[in-house]
Design a protein around this motif. Structure first.
Motif, mmCIF file in Angstrom:
data_model
loop_
_atom_site.group_PDB
_atom_site.id
_atom_site.type_symbol
_atom_site.label_atom_id
_atom_site.label_comp_id
_atom_site.label_asym_id
_atom_site.label_seq_id
_atom_site.Cartn_x
_atom_site.Cartn_y
_atom_site.Cartn_z
ATOM 1 N N PRO A 5 51.465 -15.838 -69.276
ATOM 2 C CA PRO A 5 50.643 -16.637 -70.201
ATOM 3 C C PRO A 5 49.140 -16.530 -69.946
ATOM 4 N N VAL A 6 48.736 -16.404 -68.665
ATOM 5 C CA VAL A 6 47.311 -16.244 -68.362
ATOM 6 C C VAL A 6 46.788 -14.932 -68.935
ATOM 7 N N ASN A 7 47.590 -13.859 -68.809
ATOM 8 C CA ASN A 7 47.197 -12.573 -69.388
ATOM 9 C C ASN A 7 47.052 -12.675 -70.897
ATOM 10 N N LYS A 8 48.010 -13.319 -71.533
ATOM 11 C CA LYS A 8 47.958 -13.461 -72.988
ATOM 12 C C LYS A 8 46.715 -14.229 -73.419
ATOM 13 N N LEU A 9 46.392 -15.288 -72.663
ATOM 14 C CA LEU A 9 45.214 -16.092 -72.994
ATOM 15 C C LEU A 9 43.932 -15.285 -72.788
ATOM 16 N N ASN A 10 43.853 -14.551 -71.679
ATOM 17 C CA ASN A 10 42.678 -13.717 -71.417
ATOM 18 C C ASN A 10 42.468 -12.683 -72.505
ATOM 19 N N ILE A 11 43.534 -11.955 -72.825
ATOM 20 C CA ILE A 11 43.440 -10.880 -73.820
ATOM 21 C C ILE A 11 43.083 -11.443 -75.193
ATOM 22 N N LYS A 12 43.692 -12.571 -75.533
ATOM 23 C CA LYS A 12 43.403 -13.201 -76.817
ATOM 24 C C LYS A 12 41.939 -13.625 -76.907
ATOM 25 N N ASP A 13 41.425 -14.210 -75.828
ATOM 26 C CA ASP A 13 40.022 -14.648 -75.814
ATOM 27 C C ASP A 13 39.070 -13.464 -75.951
ATOM 28 N N VAL A 14 39.339 -12.399 -75.194
ATOM 29 C CA VAL A 14 38.441 -11.242 -75.208
ATOM 30 C C VAL A 14 38.454 -10.548 -76.567
ATOM 31 N N LEU A 15 39.636 -10.432 -77.167
ATOM 32 C CA LEU A 15 39.740 -9.761 -78.463
ATOM 33 C C LEU A 15 39.033 -10.536 -79.574
ATOM 34 N N ARG A 16 38.749 -11.796 -79.325
ATOM 35 C CA ARG A 16 38.005 -12.591 -80.299
ATOM 36 C C ARG A 16 36.492 -12.498 -80.079
ATOM 37 N N THR A 17 36.079 -11.838 -79.008
ATOM 38 C CA THR A 17 34.665 -11.794 -78.644
ATOM 39 C C THR A 17 33.956 -10.647 -79.352
ATOM 40 N N PRO A 18 32.902 -10.922 -80.102
ATOM 41 C CA PRO A 18 32.174 -9.861 -80.825
ATOM 42 C C PRO A 18 31.631 -8.769 -79.909
ATOM 43 N N SER A 19 31.197 -9.135 -78.696
ATOM 44 C CA SER A 19 30.624 -8.134 -77.795
ATOM 45 C C SER A 19 31.665 -7.098 -77.379
ATOM 46 N N TYR A 20 32.908 -7.526 -77.170
ATOM 47 C CA TYR A 20 33.963 -6.572 -76.798
ATOM 48 C C TYR A 20 34.295 -5.670 -77.979
ATOM 49 N N ILE A 21 34.397 -6.253 -79.161
ATOM 50 C CA ILE A 21 34.719 -5.468 -80.358
ATOM 51 C C ILE A 21 33.613 -4.452 -80.629
ATOM 52 N N ALA A 22 32.362 -4.870 -80.478
ATOM 53 C CA ALA A 22 31.235 -3.959 -80.690
ATOM 54 C C ALA A 22 31.271 -2.815 -79.687
ATOM 55 N N MET A 23 31.494 -3.139 -78.416
ATOM 56 C CA MET A 23 31.573 -2.106 -77.388
ATOM 57 C C MET A 23 32.748 -1.175 -77.655
ATOM 58 N N LEU A 24 33.850 -1.732 -78.112
ATOM 59 C CA LEU A 24 35.043 -0.936 -78.418
ATOM 60 C C LEU A 24 34.747 0.090 -79.512
ATOM 61 N N LEU A 25 34.076 -0.344 -80.556
ATOM 62 C CA LEU A 25 33.743 0.564 -81.653
ATOM 63 C C LEU A 25 32.774 1.657 -81.196
ATOM 64 N N ILE A 26 31.813 1.267 -80.359
ATOM 65 C CA ILE A 26 30.818 2.239 -79.882
ATOM 66 C C ILE A 26 31.473 3.308 -79.026
#
Length: 242
Positions: A5-26
């Motif tokens: 559950p901690v992993n699921k919560l971490n991954i869910k939080d990060v995937l909602r973060t614009p900075s991670y999504i922006a870095m992912l696209l770059i």
């Protein structure tokens, strides 16, 4: 393998973060486009430059994604108080650190696997001789195994350092600067070798890079083993005092 559950919560939080999504696209779009441009000017199976650039891209993508994943997990968990909440509820500190490491590893390696799948798909569709020969090569299998060992060991070590650090932001700064310096420094050997008139084939690059990653993985494992003894609930609580 089911995620904690901690992993699921971490991954869910990060995937909602614009900075991670922006870095992912770059790190997905720019490297893939760069590789295509390089392939257009290189011919012959296992040409040195495209193989070298391909390996560098894989390592640099990991560095950038791991930097932001650790920032959004470890630093966020410590500053938000969630880490203290877990410790107060009797979650073992070593298990918690391992869970954070696993979350960061998943968030770092999943996009890299997707990047490689796109490259492989392009190689099949375009019948790109350099890449097709690369993926079928025994040395590439060794490199891939060494790369996975390195990323796993490095993520675990950096997670532990971030947990113990009283200023985890410094770890983030160190990672971001290291990622930028690596991209710059990695371009120098290729340029230098070409100017000397030396053109090693892709096999040599694969073996050399794979062996270097294995050495780095061993170094990370040694550092992690030496720091494990310092990991305790008290050390984590004290790390909040900045």
């Amino acid at each position: 393998m089911r995620l904690h559950p901690v992993n699921k919560l971490n991954i869910k939080d990060v995937l909602r973060t614009p900075s991670y999504i922006a870095m992912l696209l770059i790190v997905m779009i720019l490297p893939f486009n760069s590789l295509l441009q390089i392939l257009r000017t290189s011919t012959g199976p296992m040409a040195f430059i495209p193989v070298y650039i391909y390996l560098v891209l894989n390592i640099s993508i990991y560095l950038f994604l791991n930097m932001i994943a650790l920032s959004l997990i470890v630093i966020s968990e410590k500053t938000s108080g969630r880490c203290e909440y877990y410790l107060a509820n009797k979650v073992d500190i070593r298990q918690l650190t391992s869970l954070y490491s696993r979350s960061a590893f998943v968030l770092s390696i999943a996009p890299i696997l997707l990047f490689n799948a796109l490259v492989f798909g392009y190689a099949l569709a375009a019948r790109e001789a350099v890449l097709l020969h690369l993926f079928r090569n025994v040395a590439f299998v060794m490199f891939a195994a060494a790369y996975l060992l390195f990323t796993y060991a490095a993520t675990g070590t950096l997670t532990l350092i971030s947990m113990l650090s009283k200023s985890p932001e410094r770890v983030r700064t160190f990672l971001s600067v290291s990622a930028v310096l690596f991209v710059f420094a990695a371009s120098l050997p290729g340029t230098f070798i070409r100017k000397l008139g030396i053109t090693p084939d892709g096999n040599a690059i694969l073996w050399i890079t794979g062996c270097m990653l294995l050495l780095l993985a061993a170094l990370c494992t040694a550092v992690r083993s030496s720091l494990n003894g310092k990991l305790s609930n008290e050390s984590i609580i004290l790390s909040y005092k900045q």
